[in-house]
Design an enzyme around this catalytic site. Structure first.
Site, PDB file in Angstrom:
ATOM      1  N   ASP A   1     -14.453  -3.250   7.504  1.00 28.13           N
ATOM      2  CA  ASP A   1     -15.381  -4.296   7.936  1.00 28.13           C
ATOM      3  C   ASP A   1     -16.180  -3.784   9.132  1.00 28.13           C
ATOM      4  O   ASP A   1     -15.848  -2.744   9.694  1.00 28.13           O
ATOM      5  CB  ASP A   1     -14.635  -5.602   8.273  1.00 28.13           C
ATOM      6  CG  ASP A   1     -13.497  -5.383   9.250  1.00 28.13           C
ATOM      7  OD1 ASP A   1     -12.395  -5.015   8.809  1.00 28.13           O
ATOM      8  OD2 ASP A   1     -13.727  -5.542  10.459  1.00 28.13           O
TER       9      ASP A   1
ATOM     10  N   ARG B   1      -0.790   7.720  10.492  1.00 27.62           N
ATOM     11  CA  ARG B   1      -1.162   6.364  10.097  1.00 27.62           C
ATOM     12  C   ARG B   1      -2.320   6.436   9.121  1.00 27.62           C
ATOM     13  O   ARG B   1      -3.293   7.182   9.329  1.00 27.62           O
ATOM     14  CB  ARG B   1      -1.555   5.555  11.331  1.00 27.62           C
ATOM     15  CG  ARG B   1      -2.314   4.293  11.002  1.00 27.62           C
ATOM     16  CD  ARG B   1      -2.326   3.273  12.108  1.00 27.62           C
ATOM     17  NE  ARG B   1      -3.416   2.319  11.969  1.00 27.62           N
ATOM     18  CZ  ARG B   1      -3.503   1.381  11.032  1.00 27.62           C
ATOM     19  NH1 ARG B   1      -2.565   1.259  10.109  1.00 27.62           N
ATOM     20  NH2 ARG B   1      -4.538   0.564  10.977  1.00 27.62           N
ATOM     21  N   ILE B   2      -2.216   5.678   8.031  1.00 24.60           N
ATOM     22  CA  ILE B   2      -3.338   5.512   7.105  1.00 24.60           C
ATOM     23  C   ILE B   2      -3.598   4.009   7.042  1.00 24.60           C
ATOM     24  O   ILE B   2      -2.679   3.236   6.786  1.00 24.60           O
ATOM     25  CB  ILE B   2      -3.044   6.114   5.709  1.00 24.60           C
ATOM     26  CG1 ILE B   2      -1.661   5.683   5.177  1.00 24.60           C
ATOM     27  CG2 ILE B   2      -3.121   7.635   5.734  1.00 24.60           C
ATOM     28  CD1 ILE B   2      -1.365   6.150   3.757  1.00 24.60           C
TER      29      ILE B   2
ATOM     30  N   GLU C   1      -2.834  -0.306  15.728  1.00 31.98           N
ATOM     31  CA  GLU C   1      -1.567   0.445  15.740  1.00 31.98           C
ATOM     32  C   GLU C   1      -1.605   1.833  16.394  1.00 31.98           C
ATOM     33  O   GLU C   1      -0.586   2.293  16.932  1.00 31.98           O
ATOM     34  CB  GLU C   1      -1.042   0.626  14.297  1.00 31.98           C
ATOM     35  CG  GLU C   1      -0.579  -0.645  13.615  1.00 31.98           C
ATOM     36  CD  GLU C   1      -1.723  -1.426  12.975  1.00 31.98           C
ATOM     37  OE1 GLU C   1      -2.832  -0.857  12.832  1.00 31.98           O
ATOM     38  OE2 GLU C   1      -1.530  -2.603  12.642  1.00 31.98           O
TER      39      GLU C   1
ATOM     40  N   ARG D   1       0.836  -1.201   0.000  1.00 32.73           N
ATOM     41  CA  ARG D   1       0.000   0.000   0.000  1.00 32.73           C
ATOM     42  C   ARG D   1       0.872   1.253   0.000  1.00 32.73           C
ATOM     43  O   ARG D   1       0.523   2.273  -0.594  1.00 32.73           O
ATOM     44  CB  ARG D   1      -0.929   0.020   1.219  1.00 32.73           C
ATOM     45  CG  ARG D   1      -2.188  -0.779   1.033  1.00 32.73           C
ATOM     46  CD  ARG D   1      -3.157  -0.015   0.158  1.00 32.73           C
ATOM     47  NE  ARG D   1      -4.136  -0.900  -0.448  1.00 32.73           N
ATOM     48  CZ  ARG D   1      -5.211  -1.365   0.145  1.00 32.73           C
ATOM     49  NH1 ARG D   1      -5.466  -1.022   1.385  1.00 32.73           N
ATOM     50  NH2 ARG D   1      -6.042  -2.159  -0.488  1.00 32.73           N
TER      51      ARG D   1
ATOM     52  N   ARG E   1      13.609  -6.332   5.121  1.00 29.04           N
ATOM     53  CA  ARG E   1      12.516  -7.265   5.461  1.00 29.04           C
ATOM     54  C   ARG E   1      11.263  -7.038   4.615  1.00 29.04           C
ATOM     55  O   ARG E   1      10.145  -7.353   5.038  1.00 29.04           O
ATOM     56  CB  ARG E   1      12.127  -7.140   6.934  1.00 29.04           C
ATOM     57  CG  ARG E   1      13.194  -7.642   7.873  1.00 29.04           C
ATOM     58  CD  ARG E   1      12.766  -7.460   9.306  1.00 29.04           C
ATOM     59  NE  ARG E   1      13.808  -7.968  10.186  1.00 29.04           N
ATOM     60  CZ  ARG E   1      13.632  -8.958  11.049  1.00 29.04           C
ATOM     61  NH1 ARG E   1      12.476  -9.554  11.149  1.00 29.04           N
ATOM     62  NH2 ARG E   1      14.616  -9.359  11.817  1.00 29.04           N
TER      63      ARG E   1
ATOM     64  N   SER F   1      -6.822   0.587   7.718  1.00 29.84           N
ATOM     65  CA  SER F   1      -8.220   0.162   7.764  1.00 29.84           C
ATOM     66  C   SER F   1      -8.619  -0.131   9.208  1.00 29.84           C
ATOM     67  O   SER F   1      -7.769  -0.288  10.087  1.00 29.84           O
ATOM     68  CB  SER F   1      -8.433  -1.071   6.894  1.00 29.84           C
ATOM     69  OG  SER F   1      -7.617  -2.120   7.363  1.00 29.84           O
TER      70      SER F   1
HETATM   71  N1  HPA Z   1      -9.906  -5.827  14.141  1.00 34.02           N
HETATM   72  C1  HPA Z   1      -8.669  -5.361  14.274  1.00 34.02           C
HETATM   73  N2  HPA Z   1      -8.061  -4.664  13.330  1.00 34.02           N
HETATM   74  C2  HPA Z   1      -8.735  -4.408  12.203  1.00 34.02           C
HETATM   75  C3  HPA Z   1     -10.018  -4.866  12.002  1.00 34.02           C
HETATM   76  C4  HPA Z   1     -10.650  -5.606  13.033  1.00 34.02           C
HETATM   77  O1  HPA Z   1     -11.804  -6.033  12.913  1.00 34.02           O
HETATM   78  N3  HPA Z   1     -10.426  -4.466  10.762  1.00 34.02           N
HETATM   79  C5  HPA Z   1      -9.393  -3.779  10.229  1.00 34.02           C
HETATM   80  N4  HPA Z   1      -8.370  -3.745  11.098  1.00 34.02           N
END
Ligand code: HPA
Length: 234
Positions: free
Chosen positions: A204, A87-88, A181, A24, A43, A90
């Site tokens: 999600d 931080r970017i 994070e 990303r 790494r 999800s």
């Molecule tokens: N839990 C922890 N970290 C995450 C989640 C989650 O459901 N979705 C995206 N990062």
């Protein structure tokens, strides 16, 4: 050089965007920066430096989880002089009115523990975002169609959580989303007088169990990168 970053001193910008995923970082650098060049590959944790509107920017992977992010944040600040770290990434939504693809700007980051706990010991430190970055990000997000939420998030140590009661308490206490994070980023930055923020895309949903279709991920991610860049420089 550090054990985890083989960039030369001047190769890292004072402003660093930190996605969890190194690929990303590559995508964001190639999409948003002018003249991006790879500055780290130790790494497989890729970092790129280029310019955005003439401003030097590094986009560097943090890895998943606070121990990994902590290594990079510490080295980027202490060895390379990073001063603004955003931080970017999800997160999973924890409130009914937060939807898939929405953006969350994290004012605070609650946790059970962070790698900094060994220093803080009995103190329940409250990791919080830098105000100027937060304020700028909220303004930048306000000009976009993507719904944005500003508030507290939960930085968890586990993705596969066997303690549903923890999530229940987070939801009950108004936490907007869960990731892995930000609490350590905010804590390390504060300790070294650097500025930090987390801008997250909801991938999600912990209540509805919806998930972002893979084909939508890139577009949703782009809004977040743009908000982070504007927050750093506007
Ligand atoms: N839990 C922890 N970290 C995450 C989640 C989650 O459901 N979705 C995206 N990062």
């Amino acid at each position: 050089m550090t054990p985890h970053i083989n960039a030369a001193k001047g190769d890292i910008a004072e402003t660093v965007l930190l996605p969890g995923d190194p690929l990303r970082a590559k995508w964001a650098a190639e999409t948003f920066l002018d003249h991006p060049r790879e500055v780290n590959n130790v790494r497989g944790m890729l970092g790129f430096t280029g310019t955005w509107n003439g401003n030097p920017v590094t986009i560097h992977g943090s890895g998943m989880g606070m121990p990994s992010l902590s290594i990079y944040a510490n080295e980027l600040i202490s060895t390379y002089g990073a001063k603004t770290l955003i931080r970017i990434g999800s997160c999973g939504a924890m409130q009914e009115d937060v939807n898939i693809r929405d953006v969350i700007i994290a004012m605070t980051a609650t946790s059970i523990s962070t790698p900094s706990r060994g220093i803080l010991r009995e103190i329940n430190y409250a990791p919080c975002a830098n105000w100027d970055l937060l304020n700028n990000a909220v303004k930048a997000a306000g000009a976009k169609a993507t719904p944005t939420h500003v508030g507290g998030i939960y930085s968890s140590d586990v993705f596969y959580d066997e303690r549903p009661d923890l999530n229940e308490q987070m939801i009950r206490h108004g936490i907007l989303g869960v990731e892995m994070e930000a609490a350590e980023l905010y804590t390390v930055a504060a300790r070294h007088k650097a500025r930090a923020l987390a801008v997250l895309t909801v991938s999600d949903h912990l209540i509805t169990h919806e998930a972002l279709p893979p084909e939508d991920r890139e577009r949703s991610f782009a809004d977040m990168v743009d908000i982070a860049l504007q927050a750093a420089f506007c």
